[in-house]
Design a protein around this motif. Structure first.
Motif, mmCIF file in Angstrom:
data_model
loop_
_atom_site.group_PDB
_atom_site.id
_atom_site.type_symbol
_atom_site.label_atom_id
_atom_site.label_comp_id
_atom_site.label_asym_id
_atom_site.label_seq_id
_atom_site.Cartn_x
_atom_site.Cartn_y
_atom_site.Cartn_z
ATOM 1 N N MET A 1 -11.995 -10.555 -1.359
ATOM 2 C CA MET A 1 -10.635 -9.875 -1.813
ATOM 3 C C MET A 1 -10.169 -9.347 -0.417
ATOM 4 S SD MET A 1 -9.100 -8.681 -4.188
ATOM 5 C CE MET A 1 -10.263 -8.436 -5.758
ATOM 6 N N THR A 2 -8.665 -9.996 -0.405
ATOM 7 C CA THR A 2 -7.889 -9.478 0.736
ATOM 8 C C THR A 2 -7.170 -8.400 0.551
ATOM 9 O OG1 THR A 2 -7.894 -11.842 1.254
ATOM 10 C CG2 THR A 2 -6.070 -10.716 2.259
ATOM 11 N N ASP A 3 -7.194 -7.628 1.624
ATOM 12 C CA ASP A 3 -6.599 -6.255 1.359
ATOM 13 C C ASP A 3 -5.290 -6.377 1.808
ATOM 14 O OD1 ASP A 3 -8.491 -4.286 0.104
ATOM 15 O OD2 ASP A 3 -9.545 -4.274 1.826
ATOM 16 N N VAL A 4 -4.242 -5.849 1.293
ATOM 17 C CA VAL A 4 -2.705 -5.799 1.610
ATOM 18 C C VAL A 4 -2.294 -4.716 1.654
ATOM 19 C CG1 VAL A 4 -0.287 -6.645 0.843
ATOM 20 C CG2 VAL A 4 -2.404 -7.894 -0.025
ATOM 21 N N VAL A 5 -2.072 -4.276 3.012
ATOM 22 C CA VAL A 5 -1.449 -2.862 3.610
ATOM 23 C C VAL A 5 -0.058 -2.814 3.306
ATOM 24 C CG1 VAL A 5 -1.159 -1.451 5.610
ATOM 25 C CG2 VAL A 5 -3.156 -2.643 5.233
ATOM 26 N N LEU A 6 0.538 -1.648 2.661
ATOM 27 C CA LEU A 6 1.810 -1.522 2.235
ATOM 28 C C LEU A 6 2.376 -0.170 2.801
ATOM 29 C CD1 LEU A 6 1.382 -2.754 -1.525
ATOM 30 C CD2 LEU A 6 2.711 -3.990 0.196
ATOM 31 N N PRO A 7 2.784 -0.178 3.954
ATOM 32 C CA PRO A 7 3.090 1.154 4.335
ATOM 33 C C PRO A 7 4.449 1.782 3.522
ATOM 34 C CG PRO A 7 3.276 -0.653 6.053
ATOM 35 C CD PRO A 7 3.140 -1.282 4.849
ATOM 36 N N CYS A 8 4.279 3.020 3.045
ATOM 37 C CA CYS A 8 4.997 3.188 1.919
ATOM 38 C C CYS A 8 5.843 4.754 2.478
ATOM 39 C CB CYS A 8 4.219 3.542 0.724
ATOM 40 S SG CYS A 8 5.178 4.341 -0.803
ATOM 41 N N LEU A 9 7.086 4.859 2.224
ATOM 42 C CA LEU A 9 7.850 6.321 2.323
ATOM 43 C C LEU A 9 9.065 6.042 1.195
ATOM 44 C CD1 LEU A 9 8.294 8.936 3.425
ATOM 45 C CD2 LEU A 9 9.714 7.875 5.454
ATOM 46 N N ASN A 10 8.659 6.841 0.165
ATOM 47 C CA ASN A 10 9.662 6.931 -0.934
ATOM 48 C C ASN A 10 10.017 5.491 -1.544
ATOM 49 O OD1 ASN A 10 9.283 9.768 -0.830
ATOM 50 N ND2 ASN A 10 11.169 9.750 0.839
ATOM 51 N N GLU A 11 9.035 4.770 -1.941
ATOM 52 C CA GLU A 11 9.215 3.542 -2.581
ATOM 53 C C GLU A 11 8.887 3.248 -3.745
ATOM 54 O OE1 GLU A 11 10.729 1.887 -0.348
ATOM 55 O OE2 GLU A 11 10.113 1.860 1.591
ATOM 56 N N ALA A 12 8.894 4.468 -4.733
ATOM 57 C CA ALA A 12 8.141 4.518 -6.081
ATOM 58 C C ALA A 12 9.002 3.224 -6.798
ATOM 59 C CB ALA A 12 8.533 5.734 -6.724
ATOM 60 N N PRO A 13 10.291 3.084 -6.849
ATOM 61 C CA PRO A 13 10.962 2.146 -7.722
ATOM 62 C C PRO A 13 10.545 0.799 -7.370
ATOM 63 C CG PRO A 13 12.659 3.659 -6.974
ATOM 64 C CD PRO A 13 11.477 3.780 -6.311
ATOM 65 N N ALA A 14 10.538 0.364 -6.094
ATOM 66 C CA ALA A 14 9.938 -0.710 -5.624
ATOM 67 C C ALA A 14 8.424 -0.862 -6.022
ATOM 68 C CB ALA A 14 10.069 -1.040 -4.072
ATOM 69 N N LEU A 15 7.799 0.028 -6.029
ATOM 70 C CA LEU A 15 6.142 -0.196 -6.360
ATOM 71 C C LEU A 15 6.005 -0.462 -7.555
ATOM 72 C CD1 LEU A 15 4.782 2.894 -4.530
ATOM 73 C CD2 LEU A 15 4.425 0.323 -3.594
ATOM 74 N N ALA A 16 6.535 -0.110 -8.554
ATOM 75 C CA ALA A 16 6.641 -0.459 -9.882
ATOM 76 C C ALA A 16 6.896 -1.910 -10.175
ATOM 77 C CB ALA A 16 7.776 0.372 -10.802
ATOM 78 N N TRP A 17 7.671 -2.425 -9.355
ATOM 79 C CA TRP A 17 7.829 -3.946 -9.499
ATOM 80 C C TRP A 17 6.875 -4.779 -8.611
ATOM 81 C CZ3 TRP A 17 8.969 -7.422 -5.443
ATOM 82 C CH2 TRP A 17 9.398 -8.757 -5.831
ATOM 83 N N LEU A 18 6.528 -4.367 -7.579
ATOM 84 C CA LEU A 18 5.953 -5.165 -6.570
ATOM 85 C C LEU A 18 4.220 -5.058 -6.900
ATOM 86 C CD1 LEU A 18 6.236 -4.606 -2.787
ATOM 87 C CD2 LEU A 18 3.733 -4.747 -3.718
ATOM 88 N N LEU A 19 3.736 -4.052 -7.262
ATOM 89 C CA LEU A 19 2.129 -3.931 -7.484
ATOM 90 C C LEU A 19 1.949 -4.836 -8.480
ATOM 91 C CD1 LEU A 19 1.508 -0.195 -6.844
ATOM 92 C CD2 LEU A 19 1.050 -2.168 -5.187
ATOM 93 N N PRO A 20 2.333 -4.885 -9.641
ATOM 94 C CA PRO A 20 2.060 -6.043 -10.837
ATOM 95 C C PRO A 20 1.968 -7.447 -10.320
ATOM 96 C CG PRO A 20 3.312 -4.324 -11.561
ATOM 97 C CD PRO A 20 3.336 -4.237 -10.137
ATOM 98 N N ARG A 21 2.803 -7.705 -9.302
ATOM 99 C CA ARG A 21 3.068 -9.017 -8.837
ATOM 100 C C ARG A 21 2.130 -9.577 -7.846
ATOM 101 N NH1 ARG A 21 7.624 -11.472 -10.074
ATOM 102 N NH2 ARG A 21 7.539 -12.817 -8.498
ATOM 103 N N MET A 22 1.090 -8.809 -7.378
ATOM 104 C CA MET A 22 -0.009 -9.160 -6.465
ATOM 105 C C MET A 22 -0.636 -10.229 -7.096
ATOM 106 S SD MET A 22 -0.297 -7.088 -3.616
ATOM 107 C CE MET A 22 0.872 -6.269 -2.978
ATOM 108 N N PRO A 23 -0.720 -11.415 -6.345
ATOM 109 C CA PRO A 23 -1.862 -12.465 -6.909
ATOM 110 C C PRO A 23 -3.036 -12.363 -6.787
ATOM 111 C CG PRO A 23 -0.945 -12.745 -4.360
ATOM 112 C CD PRO A 23 -0.076 -11.560 -5.086
ATOM 113 N N ALA A 24 -3.668 -13.133 -7.579
ATOM 114 C CA ALA A 24 -5.346 -12.923 -7.852
ATOM 115 C C ALA A 24 -5.880 -12.996 -6.328
ATOM 116 C CB ALA A 24 -5.772 -13.935 -8.733
ATOM 117 N N GLY A 25 -6.886 -11.988 -6.367
ATOM 118 C CA GLY A 25 -7.586 -12.103 -5.020
ATOM 119 C C GLY A 25 -7.020 -11.169 -3.943
ATOM 120 N N TYR A 26 -5.959 -10.587 -3.955
ATOM 121 C CA TYR A 26 -5.141 -9.670 -3.194
ATOM 122 C C TYR A 26 -5.156 -8.314 -3.638
ATOM 123 C CZ TYR A 26 -4.046 -13.825 -0.335
ATOM 124 O OH TYR A 26 -4.152 -14.895 0.284
ATOM 125 N N ARG A 27 -5.624 -7.173 -2.849
ATOM 126 C CA ARG A 27 -5.830 -5.858 -3.283
ATOM 127 C C ARG A 27 -4.838 -4.988 -2.422
ATOM 128 N NH1 ARG A 27 -11.738 -4.107 -2.971
ATOM 129 N NH2 ARG A 27 -11.400 -4.619 -0.719
#
Length: 219
Positions: free
Chosen positions: A1-27
């Motif tokens: 499993m490859t970890d994906v670091v997502l620095p975040c400061l007030n990104e709630a709208p983007a996270l709702a789009w981005l996180l479900p699009r993570m490819p298989a094997g990327y956490r």
């Protein structure tokens, strides 16, 4: 499993789009850097791991996420959490590192439409990248807001910048260590509605990032 670091400061709208699009094997590891818009709750609700980092700064968030990453796979990806990058591009960035063709792979932004990359931000990036090529010999054209490397390699570099100078310090340190660094074209999209870049969104933000990076160059 490859970890994906997502620095975040007030990104709630983007996270709702981005996180479900993570490819298989990327956490995803969402590194919450003091959000007040419920970003951490959104991330947890979508199954992401959340690491809270009270110290402000892009570099502080990336470093904390790298430390928190699982060393078993060994590869850590980093990408902005504002929706400007598609997680579908992560394998193309990570693959050169996984195959041993590079110690560090950085995404070279390719805007998908007009106005995606404001002129002031594009110019600042180009000036820094040109100076970097001249002083280090690295064949890079972007300061790499999307990148991949092995976790232990990143930590062994001993990077100290905890602000916007972190990506530039990484490239300089990689060059000094003799790493093979490669660039991979990645699509650069408009940010998610309701989010604003801390760097490219305003001239002031870009100036702050250039100031931080110039301090790294001066060192």
């Amino acid at each position: 499993m490859t970890d994906v670091v997502l620095p975040c400061l007030n990104e709630a709208p983007a996270l709702a789009w981005l996180l479900p699009r993570m490819p298989a094997g990327y956490r995803p590891i969402v590194v919450d850097n003091g959000s007040t818009d419920g970003s951490a709750q959104v991330a947890r609700g979508l199954g992401a791991r959340v690491v809270a980092v009270p110290r402000p700064g892009y570099g502080a968030a990336v470093h904390a996420g790298t430390v928190a990453a699982d060393p078993v796979d060994g590869i850590v990806c980093v990408m902005d959490a504002d929706g400007s990058f598609d997680p579908a591009d992560l394998p193309s960035v990570a693959d050169p590192v996984r195959a041993g063709a590079a110690r560090l792979a950085v995404g070279r932004r390719r805007p998908v439409g007009r106005g995606v990359w404001p002129p002031h931000a594009r110019l600042g990036n180009a000036v820094l990248a040109r100076r970097l090529r001249r002083t280090t010999g690295l064949r890079v054209h972007d300061i790499g807001p999307m990148r991949a490397a092995r976790r232990d390699d990143l930590l062994d570099l001993g990077l100290v910048d905890r602000r916007f100078g972190y990506p530039l310090e990484l490239l300089i340190a990689a060059a000094g260590a003799g790493w093979e660094v490669t660039e991979v074209d990645v699509a650069y999209h408009p940010r998610a509605a309701g989010t604003k870049s801390k760097v490219t969104g305003t001239i002031r933000g870009t100036a702050r990032a250039i100031r931080d990076m110039s301090a790294v160059l001066a060192r």
